[in-house]
Design a protein around this motif. Structure first.
Motif, short mmCIF file in Angstrom:
data_model
loop_
_atom_site.label_atom_id
_atom_site.label_comp_id
_atom_site.label_asym_id
_atom_site.label_seq_id
_atom_site.Cartn_x
_atom_site.Cartn_y
_atom_site.Cartn_z
N ASP A 1 0.85 -1.19 0.00
CA ASP A 1 0.00 0.00 0.00
C ASP A 1 0.88 1.23 0.00
O ASP A 1 1.92 1.28 0.65
CB ASP A 1 -0.91 0.02 1.23
N SER A 30 0.51 5.60 0.06
CA SER A 30 0.19 6.58 1.07
C SER A 30 -1.06 7.33 0.65
O SER A 30 -1.39 7.39 -0.53
CB SER A 30 1.37 7.55 1.20
N CYS A 31 -1.74 7.91 1.60
CA CYS A 31 -2.90 8.74 1.28
C CYS A 31 -2.45 10.16 0.93
O CYS A 31 -3.15 10.88 0.24
CB CYS A 31 -3.88 8.77 2.45
N ASP A 32 -1.29 10.55 1.45
CA ASP A 32 -0.76 11.90 1.20
C ASP A 32 0.52 11.80 0.39
O ASP A 32 1.35 10.93 0.61
CB ASP A 32 -0.48 12.61 2.52
N CYS A 33 0.68 12.74 -0.52
CA CYS A 33 1.86 12.80 -1.39
C CYS A 33 3.10 13.05 -0.54
O CYS A 33 3.11 13.94 0.32
CB CYS A 33 1.68 13.92 -2.40
N GLN A 79 -3.38 15.46 -0.40
CA GLN A 79 -3.98 14.13 -0.52
C GLN A 79 -3.84 13.62 -1.95
O GLN A 79 -4.03 14.37 -2.91
CB GLN A 79 -5.46 14.19 -0.14
N GLU A 112 -5.19 11.81 -5.05
CA GLU A 112 -6.55 11.70 -5.57
C GLU A 112 -7.06 10.26 -5.46
O GLU A 112 -6.33 9.31 -5.75
CB GLU A 112 -6.60 12.14 -7.03
N PRO A 113 -8.33 10.09 -5.04
CA PRO A 113 -8.89 8.73 -4.91
C PRO A 113 -8.80 7.91 -6.20
O PRO A 113 -8.52 6.71 -6.14
CB PRO A 113 -10.34 8.99 -4.51
N ARG A 138 -5.32 6.58 -6.39
CA ARG A 138 -5.14 5.52 -5.39
C ARG A 138 -5.80 4.22 -5.84
O ARG A 138 -5.28 3.14 -5.61
CB ARG A 138 -5.71 5.95 -4.04
N GLU A 139 -6.94 4.36 -6.50
CA GLU A 139 -7.63 3.16 -6.99
C GLU A 139 -6.84 2.52 -8.14
O GLU A 139 -6.69 1.30 -8.19
CB GLU A 139 -9.04 3.51 -7.48
N CYS A 193 1.27 12.37 -5.68
CA CYS A 193 0.14 12.77 -6.51
C CYS A 193 0.62 12.79 -7.97
O CYS A 193 1.82 12.70 -8.24
CB CYS A 193 -0.39 14.14 -6.08
#
Length: 73
Positions: free
Chosen positions: A32, A34-37, A43, A45-46, A49-50, A58
């Motif tokens: 996995d 990260s949620c943040d760059c 953040q 982008e969803p 991430r998908e 990012c």
């Protein structure tokens, strides 16, 4: 005969190194991200991430990173 043996050994070593590299990349893609760059702290982008769960940047920062990497080769 010695040259052929050295060539075969070099080919075998190169194949092993390629396979090891492929395994490392596959393992990195399975982790996995990260949620943040990691570069700009915004953040990720969803949709990114998908599409790329292992992303650590990012899209904008990843693009800049790849351009710098190519320039430094």
């Amino acid at each position: 005969m010695t040259i052929e043996l050295n060539y075969d050994q070099a080919e075998e070593l190169a194949a092993k190194e390629r396979q090891a590299g492929i395994r490392r990349l596959q393992a990195a893609l399975e982790r996995d991200g990260s949620c943040d760059c990691q570069d700009c702290d915004h953040q990720i982008e969803p949709a990114r991430r998908e599409a790329m769960p292992s992303a650590i940047r990012c899209i904008a920062c990843q693009t800049r990173f790849e351009k710098r990497t190519r320039r430094n080769r």
